[in-house]
Design an enzyme around this catalytic site. Sequence first.
Site, mmCIF file in Angstrom:
data_model
loop_
_atom_site.group_PDB
_atom_site.id
_atom_site.type_symbol
_atom_site.label_atom_id
_atom_site.label_comp_id
_atom_site.label_asym_id
_atom_site.label_seq_id
_atom_site.Cartn_x
_atom_site.Cartn_y
_atom_site.Cartn_z
ATOM 1 N N ALA A 232 38.857 -2.834 -19.333
ATOM 2 C CA ALA A 232 37.282 -3.353 -19.230
ATOM 3 C C ALA A 232 36.420 -2.419 -19.901
ATOM 4 O O ALA A 232 37.086 -1.626 -20.774
ATOM 5 C CB ALA A 232 37.034 -3.122 -17.722
ATOM 6 N N HIS A 233 35.428 -2.874 -20.192
ATOM 7 C CA HIS A 233 34.264 -2.197 -20.907
ATOM 8 C C HIS A 233 34.088 -0.693 -20.736
ATOM 9 O O HIS A 233 34.265 -0.106 -19.579
ATOM 10 C CB HIS A 233 32.751 -2.761 -20.800
ATOM 11 C CG HIS A 233 32.087 -2.644 -19.421
ATOM 12 N ND1 HIS A 233 31.026 -3.470 -18.967
ATOM 13 C CD2 HIS A 233 32.635 -1.988 -18.294
ATOM 14 C CE1 HIS A 233 30.960 -3.014 -17.828
ATOM 15 N NE2 HIS A 233 31.564 -2.271 -17.408
ATOM 16 N N ASN A 234 34.137 0.152 -21.978
ATOM 17 C CA ASN A 234 33.818 1.434 -22.017
ATOM 18 C C ASN A 234 35.056 2.306 -21.652
ATOM 19 O O ASN A 234 34.922 3.587 -21.556
ATOM 20 C CB ASN A 234 32.668 1.913 -21.139
ATOM 21 C CG ASN A 234 31.453 1.650 -21.796
ATOM 22 O OD1 ASN A 234 30.796 0.511 -21.321
ATOM 23 N ND2 ASN A 234 30.797 2.237 -22.790
#
Length: 336
Positions: A232-234
């Site tokens: 997922a993001h980051n």
Amino acid sequence: MRLDALAQRVGGELAGDPGLEVHQVAAPEDARPGTIVVVTDPGRLRQIEAAGAAVILPHDAPPTRLPAIRVASVRLALALRALAPRTAPPAGIHPTCVLGARVTVGAESSLGPYVVVGNDVTLGERVQVHAHTVIEDDVQIGPDSILHAQVTVRRGCRLGARVVVQSGAVIGSDGFGYAQDAERRHIHIPQIGRVVLEDDVEIGANATVDRAMLGVTRIGRGTKLDNLVHIAHNVQIGEDVAIAAAVFVAGSARIGNRVLIGGWVGIRDHAVIGDDAIVHADTGVSQDVAPGDVVAGHPAWPAKSQRRAEAAYRRLPELVRGLRELTRRLRRLEGG
């Protein structure tokens, strides 16, 4: 390849005719003269001896009359490209490719049929981009990288040298970021960061790596992701990590160096997994994991405790029967 050359390539010790040539790596059941078998199970040596093949086997394997290369690790010998040289398609750009403006393609690179490349893209030397792959604007891909068929690399992503992305993977898809308004409707938050895959990263088939909302989603040098992994993001993943299939890592989690994660694992958002930790398959990581810890279960806790708990669980019917018998005896005593 001559056996002496092969022994040198895999770092092994040769016993037998150094000039013997082998033409194929074979499974034990397919062994025949002119092949070489990597022996992971010494119990099959007799079968291979009857076929007359050469062998690669561990230093501590039993003696054999076959031409043999003895190595410290047969799995590492299998991993070396001496046994299976990588093949490359012919260099050049297929006439069905669609190229944007200001595209730089390095020497000896290959772009296959129906590849689409956006604007301001840089491909290093000897890059392979296979059929129906899409590379969006402002992407940079380092030398000797391979994008297999139907890969998508979204805008602004950075791939280092010798990166391998298997078919169907998506690098840089939008992260799952939404805000609720006063009526509890989900409003998409623009995802304006990017993904960075460092040198020697490998991404499995149909895996997804989301771009950061802000900043970078990063996968460190030498890390390997199996099929159907979602990042997922980051998320920040360190170097030399190995993640097996069907693992889902939620936003902003941090995974250290040399971590091993088994299949079908879920890792919660913002969790931190320290260097050299091991997460067993089918585990739910809902809190931080210290460096070097080995965890398992739902929720994750020390694997030894998990094994003891599982052993106790299997004995529950027996324990319940014993407890009922003790209760009956106690009642009889009280009644007497």
